[in-house]
Design a protein around this motif. Structure first.
Motif, PDB file in Angstrom:
ATOM      1  N   TRP A 214       0.843  -1.211   0.000  1.00 54.40           N
ATOM      2  CA  TRP A 214       0.000   0.000   0.000  1.00 54.40           C
ATOM      3  C   TRP A 214       0.872   1.253   0.000  1.00 54.40           C
ATOM      4  O   TRP A 214       0.613   2.214  -0.739  1.00 54.40           O
ATOM      5  CB  TRP A 214      -0.913  -0.045   1.224  1.00 54.40           C
TER       6      TRP A 214
ATOM      7  N   ALA B 259       2.367   1.656  -3.366  1.00 53.91           N
ATOM      8  CA  ALA B 259       1.378   2.140  -4.339  1.00 53.91           C
ATOM      9  C   ALA B 259       1.267   3.659  -4.300  1.00 53.91           C
ATOM     10  O   ALA B 259       0.882   4.283  -5.289  1.00 53.91           O
ATOM     11  CB  ALA B 259       0.017   1.505  -4.061  1.00 53.91           C
ATOM     12  N   LYS B 260       1.607   4.253  -3.181  1.00 54.53           N
ATOM     13  CA  LYS B 260       1.564   5.702  -3.026  1.00 54.53           C
ATOM     14  C   LYS B 260       2.914   6.354  -3.329  1.00 54.53           C
ATOM     15  O   LYS B 260       3.088   7.551  -3.130  1.00 54.53           O
ATOM     16  CB  LYS B 260       1.088   6.053  -1.619  1.00 54.53           C
TER      17      LYS B 260
ATOM     18  N   VAL C 181       1.631  -5.808  -6.283  1.00 56.68           N
ATOM     19  CA  VAL C 181       0.861  -4.692  -6.831  1.00 56.68           C
ATOM     20  C   VAL C 181      -0.607  -4.890  -6.453  1.00 56.68           C
ATOM     21  O   VAL C 181      -1.233  -5.875  -6.862  1.00 56.68           O
ATOM     22  CB  VAL C 181       1.014  -4.600  -8.364  1.00 56.68           C
TER      23      VAL C 181
ATOM     24  N   GLU D 141      -6.526  -1.242  -7.552  1.00 57.91           N
ATOM     25  CA  GLU D 141      -6.926   0.084  -7.084  1.00 57.91           C
ATOM     26  C   GLU D 141      -8.012   0.008  -6.022  1.00 57.91           C
ATOM     27  O   GLU D 141      -8.001   0.771  -5.050  1.00 57.91           O
ATOM     28  CB  GLU D 141      -7.415   0.921  -8.269  1.00 57.91           C
TER      29      GLU D 141
ATOM     30  N   VAL E  59      -6.395  -0.659  -2.668  1.00 55.76           N
ATOM     31  CA  VAL E  59      -5.775   0.550  -2.131  1.00 55.76           C
ATOM     32  C   VAL E  59      -6.851   1.447  -1.518  1.00 55.76           C
ATOM     33  O   VAL E  59      -6.690   1.968  -0.406  1.00 55.76           O
ATOM     34  CB  VAL E  59      -4.999   1.303  -3.226  1.00 55.76           C
TER      35      VAL E  59
END
Length: 259
Positions: A210, A213-214, A238, A241, A244
């Motif tokens: 997470w 991902a940012k 990964v 979306e 997340v």
């Protein structure tokens, strides 16, 4: 320049701590994070140099970061403390030197030129800051000649500061998240547990993914080979979306290390 997954070393000590560093480097870690206040720079340095001596890693491939504690920010103490850190770590130059917290004797006009000076003199390669606000980051940029290459801050699913990420994107430096597992609390958060079950990984891996991902780097602490390996592998996970967003929607805030 900041590898995405580093080894957080707070609490690592003695022979076990040294071996954890060696194991991490053998597994592929290329980012070691310590601090003066941890009291283990010599342990981290011993592990690094053991790994280099064993041919497990090339010194030039490892980012070694430490942080100047508030007690050592005064002009009459700063350079001596940096020299001590360098000697304990056993390196010719510290790759990344952070200002640990902007408090105590911290004064941008007098403190930040001290960081520039140790860069100019070859004791330090790059400068970072830690636990700063957006306003404090702006002030630091205005006072430093050396670019800020990283801002280290507490960041995890229970403590989020999007404004810091936006500032990093706007000004081109890395955000390094510490305490990425929220002190173990991620293991009890239902949204993270559900996502972990979906991917067949641990909640720790989901929390790290997470953060990735940012766009953040992170420095989870681990000592066992199993945890070191799984944390490093989490960089390749990964998340969809929707996953997340599910974690983003956790309606709870807990800061582990407030000022």
């Amino acid at each position: 320049m900041v590898p995405p997954i580093g080894l957080g070393t707070m609490g690592l000590d003695g022979d076990a701590g040294r071996e954890a560093v060696v194991t991490a480097l053998d597994l592929g870690y290329r980012h070691l994070d310590t601090a003066q206040i941890y009291g283990n720079e010599a342990v981290v340095g011993a592990g690094l140099n053991d790994a280099v001596d064993r041919g497990l890693v090339d010194r030039d491939d490892v980012l070694v970061a430490t942080k100047v504690w508030v007690d050592d920010l005064a002009p009459d103490r700063f350079r001596e403390s940096v020299e001590e850190s360098r000697e304990k770590l056993g390196v010719d130059a510290i790759d990344l030197l952070y200002l640990h917290r902007p408090r105590g004797p911290y004064d941008p006009a007098t403190t930040l030129p001290l960081f520039d000076a140790v860069v100019d003199d070859g004791l330090v390669r790059h400068v970072g800051v830690s636990n700063f606000t957006v306003d404090q980051l702006a002030t630091a940029r205005a006072r430093l000649d050396a670019p800020i290459v990283a801002h280290q801050t507490e960041y995890h699913p229970l403590f989020r500061r999007p404004a810091l990420l936006a500032d990093a994107r706007d000004h081109g430096y890395a955000v390094v998240a510490y305490s990425p597992l929220a002190g173990g609390r991620v293991f009890d958060l239902d949204p993270i547990v559900l996502v972990a079950e979906k991917y067949g990984v641990s909640p720790a891996a989901v929390s790290i993914a997470w953060l990735r991902a940012k766009g953040m780097a992170t420095i989870p602490k681990a000592s066992s080979t199993e945890h070191l390996r799984s944390n490093l592998a989490a960089a390749d996970l990964v998340l969809d979306e929707e996953d997340v967003e599910r974690i983003d929607a956790i309606d709870r805030e807990e800061e582990l290390y407030p000022e």
